[in-house]
Design a protein around this motif. Structure first.
Motif, PDB file in Angstrom:
ATOM      1  N   GLY A  33      -1.462   2.760  13.899  1.00 28.73           N
ATOM      2  CA  GLY A  33      -1.333   1.131  14.134  1.00 28.73           C
ATOM      3  C   GLY A  33      -1.578   0.590  13.035  1.00 28.73           C
ATOM      4  O   GLY A  33      -0.837   0.468  11.865  1.00 28.73           O
ATOM      5  N   ASP A  34      -2.315  -0.548  13.196  1.00 29.47           N
ATOM      6  CA  ASP A  34      -2.672  -1.377  11.931  1.00 29.47           C
ATOM      7  C   ASP A  34      -3.426  -0.912  10.840  1.00 29.47           C
ATOM      8  O   ASP A  34      -3.407  -1.571   9.662  1.00 29.47           O
ATOM      9  N   ALA A  35      -3.872   0.590  10.797  1.00 30.37           N
ATOM     10  CA  ALA A  35      -4.398   1.170   9.773  1.00 30.37           C
ATOM     11  C   ALA A  35      -3.300   1.773   8.801  1.00 30.37           C
ATOM     12  O   ALA A  35      -3.574   2.420   7.665  1.00 30.37           O
ATOM     13  N   THR A  36      -1.966   1.743   9.279  1.00 29.06           N
ATOM     14  CA  THR A  36      -0.873   2.502   8.588  1.00 29.06           C
ATOM     15  C   THR A  36      -0.736   1.892   7.147  1.00 29.06           C
ATOM     16  O   THR A  36      -0.717   2.926   6.320  1.00 29.06           O
ATOM     17  N   PRO A  37      -0.906   0.840   6.752  1.00 31.01           N
ATOM     18  CA  PRO A  37      -0.585   0.349   5.169  1.00 31.01           C
ATOM     19  C   PRO A  37      -1.711   1.113   4.478  1.00 31.01           C
ATOM     20  O   PRO A  37      -1.432   1.450   3.203  1.00 31.01           O
ATOM     21  N   HIS A  38      -2.992   1.505   4.851  1.00 38.16           N
ATOM     22  CA  HIS A  38      -4.020   2.071   4.110  1.00 38.16           C
ATOM     23  C   HIS A  38      -3.840   3.605   4.085  1.00 38.16           C
ATOM     24  O   HIS A  38      -4.163   4.262   2.849  1.00 38.16           O
ATOM     25  N   ILE A  39      -3.143   4.380   5.119  1.00 43.17           N
ATOM     26  CA  ILE A  39      -3.049   5.762   5.037  1.00 43.17           C
ATOM     27  C   ILE A  39      -1.802   6.177   4.302  1.00 43.17           C
ATOM     28  O   ILE A  39      -1.344   7.352   4.002  1.00 43.17           O
ATOM     29  N   LYS A  40      -0.564   5.221   4.372  1.00 44.67           N
ATOM     30  CA  LYS A  40       0.636   5.534   3.909  1.00 44.67           C
ATOM     31  C   LYS A  40       0.679   5.386   2.248  1.00 44.67           C
ATOM     32  O   LYS A  40       1.278   4.506   1.712  1.00 44.67           O
ATOM     33  N   GLN A  41      -0.036   6.253   1.578  1.00 46.88           N
ATOM     34  CA  GLN A  41      -0.176   6.176   0.346  1.00 46.88           C
ATOM     35  C   GLN A  41      -0.127   7.811  -0.318  1.00 46.88           C
ATOM     36  O   GLN A  41      -0.700   8.707   0.189  1.00 46.88           O
ATOM     37  N   PRO A  42       0.884   7.928  -1.168  1.00 41.44           N
ATOM     38  CA  PRO A  42       1.403   9.228  -2.089  1.00 41.44           C
ATOM     39  C   PRO A  42      -0.156   9.799  -2.347  1.00 41.44           C
ATOM     40  O   PRO A  42      -0.118  11.077  -2.316  1.00 41.44           O
ATOM     41  N   GLY A  43      -0.916   9.002  -2.854  1.00 42.17           N
ATOM     42  CA  GLY A  43      -2.132   9.623  -3.393  1.00 42.17           C
ATOM     43  C   GLY A  43      -2.935  10.178  -2.602  1.00 42.17           C
ATOM     44  O   GLY A  43      -3.860  11.022  -2.887  1.00 42.17           O
ATOM     45  N   LEU A  44      -2.806  10.350  -1.234  1.00 45.70           N
ATOM     46  CA  LEU A  44      -3.566  10.865  -0.211  1.00 45.70           C
ATOM     47  C   LEU A  44      -2.940  12.266   0.126  1.00 45.70           C
ATOM     48  O   LEU A  44      -3.541  12.767   1.005  1.00 45.70           O
ATOM     49  N   LEU A  45      -1.860  12.525  -0.198  1.00 46.05           N
ATOM     50  CA  LEU A  45      -1.414  13.674  -0.045  1.00 46.05           C
ATOM     51  C   LEU A  45      -2.384  15.051  -0.369  1.00 46.05           C
ATOM     52  O   LEU A  45      -2.817  15.006  -1.404  1.00 46.05           O
ATOM     53  N   GLY A  46      -2.156  15.937   0.471  1.00 45.15           N
ATOM     54  CA  GLY A  46      -3.221  17.106   0.034  1.00 45.15           C
ATOM     55  C   GLY A  46      -4.755  17.063   0.331  1.00 45.15           C
ATOM     56  O   GLY A  46      -5.383  17.823   0.113  1.00 45.15           O
TER      57      GLY A  46
END
Length: 386
Positions: free
Chosen positions: A353-366
């Protein structure tokens, strides 16, 4: 010798000289006593040590019931009680909705009893320093009401042992205490954990056993809040005080791009798949098809969507990314048994939901995702990506 039933107040330490430790030592030393029952929600080694010299001579006639999975009762307390030679039981409700909480100290014989009932736990603060209130009662079994009073407690604890063996179990060895410590049901005084409303521990591991089968009055359900429109450039709902962590209930390591919505060209909110991820509870790998719907999120207000043939619920979440608290979000869950066949063997999904912009980050992969239960009835689930 005949005696008159008496009731004496204990108001520690408001009234000078009032200490629960002194009263418990006196109670354990009653010369007529043939049975001693101890019940305490919390226990630590200092509390046991305070009364151990008085209990030791009557240990063979003593039963103790202590609460576990509450973030306070320690392995050291259990070991100290076991060393005395008493009959020790752990009481595990297997639920965050209730804990074992009675503080009852009862000395009995065929003709009389003495009971100390109140707020004091078998801890050093509870026996000496906390502001605690209790009643010290002398009871005459020749009086029918006194006898019924005593029997009510004795029968109640007998019922716990006889009818709830999975939740009220004997603790008989040091190895078992170590196992309970590893499972998170007991705390380690050498390594205290973060403070919560329930105690100073990790609250015990999530369990696969069903909650204890006793009547439960649920608190009024809060009306679900509709998600607020995303803030420009962020999408977070609110940023308030940093969240309080409850118990850890799931870890998903090595986050893939699909869970972070990096495979999607559009901004349509996606789903975090709540998979098995080799996560274990009490040494057993979880069954992800039931674990999340029936245990982790069982207290949420689920409704069935007949059109989509799935169960849905709102979930309040605090989100922490790379050590930074980014805000609170009102997200949603979906559960559909049919998803188990062909979609990564998962049946429950969390919609970002509204949290998507925060988790849609390449730096969080892995990175790893950690899911924590609410620390208390007023707090939220916590998702940490780190």
């Amino acid at each position: 010798m005949e005696f008159m039933a008496q009731v004496r107040p204990i108001f520690q330490p408001i009234v000078a000289g009032h200490k629960h430790a002194d009263q418990l030592i006196s109670l354990a030393g009653e010369p007529w006593m043939t049975d001693l029952l101890i019940s305490s929600a919390f226990a630590n080694s200092a509390g046991v040590s305070a009364v151990s010299a008085a209990i030791a001579p009557v240990a063979g006639n003593t039963r103790a019931f202590i609460g576990v999975r509450n973030g306070s009762t320690t392995a050291q307390a259990a070991a100290a009680l076991l060393k005395l030679g008493i009959q020790l039981y752990g009481v595990d409700t297997a639920s965050r909705s209730r804990i074992f909480h009675p503080k009852v100290y009862l000395a009995s014989s065929a003709n009389r009893s003495r009971a100390i009932i109140g707020s004091a736990n078998l801890t050093h603060p509870g026996l000496y320093n906390n502001i605690e209130a209790g009643a010290d009662l002398e009871l005459d079994h020749a009086d029918a009401s006194d006898k019924a009073f005593v029997d009510g407690f004795l029968d109640g604890f007998a019922d716990l042992v006889a009818n709830h063996p999975l939740h009220c179990f004997p603790i008989t060895s040091g190895r078992q205490i170590v196992d309970l410590l590893k499972q998170g049901l007991l705390e380690d005084e050498r390594n205290p954990k973060t403070q919560t409303a329930y105690g100073a521990g990790k609250q015990g591991a999530q369990t696969s056993k069903a909650p204890i089968a006793l009547p439960l009055t649920a608190p009024p359900k809060k009306k679900a809040r509709k998600p607020k429109p995303p803030a420009q450039g962020g999408g977070q709902n609110t940023v308030t005080a940093p969240p309080t962590f409850g118990q850890l209930v799931w870890v998903k390591p090595n986050l893939p791009s699909s869970d972070l919505q990096l495979n999607q060209a559009s901004a349509v909110p996606g789903v975090l798949r709540l998979t098995q991820a080799k996560y274990q509870v009490n040494g057993q790998t979880i069954d992800q098809t039931t674990y999340f719907r029936n245990q982790v999120f069982s207290q949420l207000n689920w409704t069935h969507n007949a059109t989509k043939q799935k169960d849905e619920a709102d979930i309040p979440v605090s989100l922490i990314i790379a050590g930074v608290y980014v805000g609170d979000f009102d997200l949603s869950l979906s559960h559909k048994a049919a998803w188990a066949a062909g979609q990564g063997n998962y049946t429950t999904g969390l919609h970002w939901g509204d949290a998507t912009p925060h988790i849609k980050q390449p730096g969080l992969l892995g990175r790893s995702l950690y899911l924590y239960e609410p620390a208390n009835g007023q707090s939220r689930f916590v998702i940490e990506i780190n």
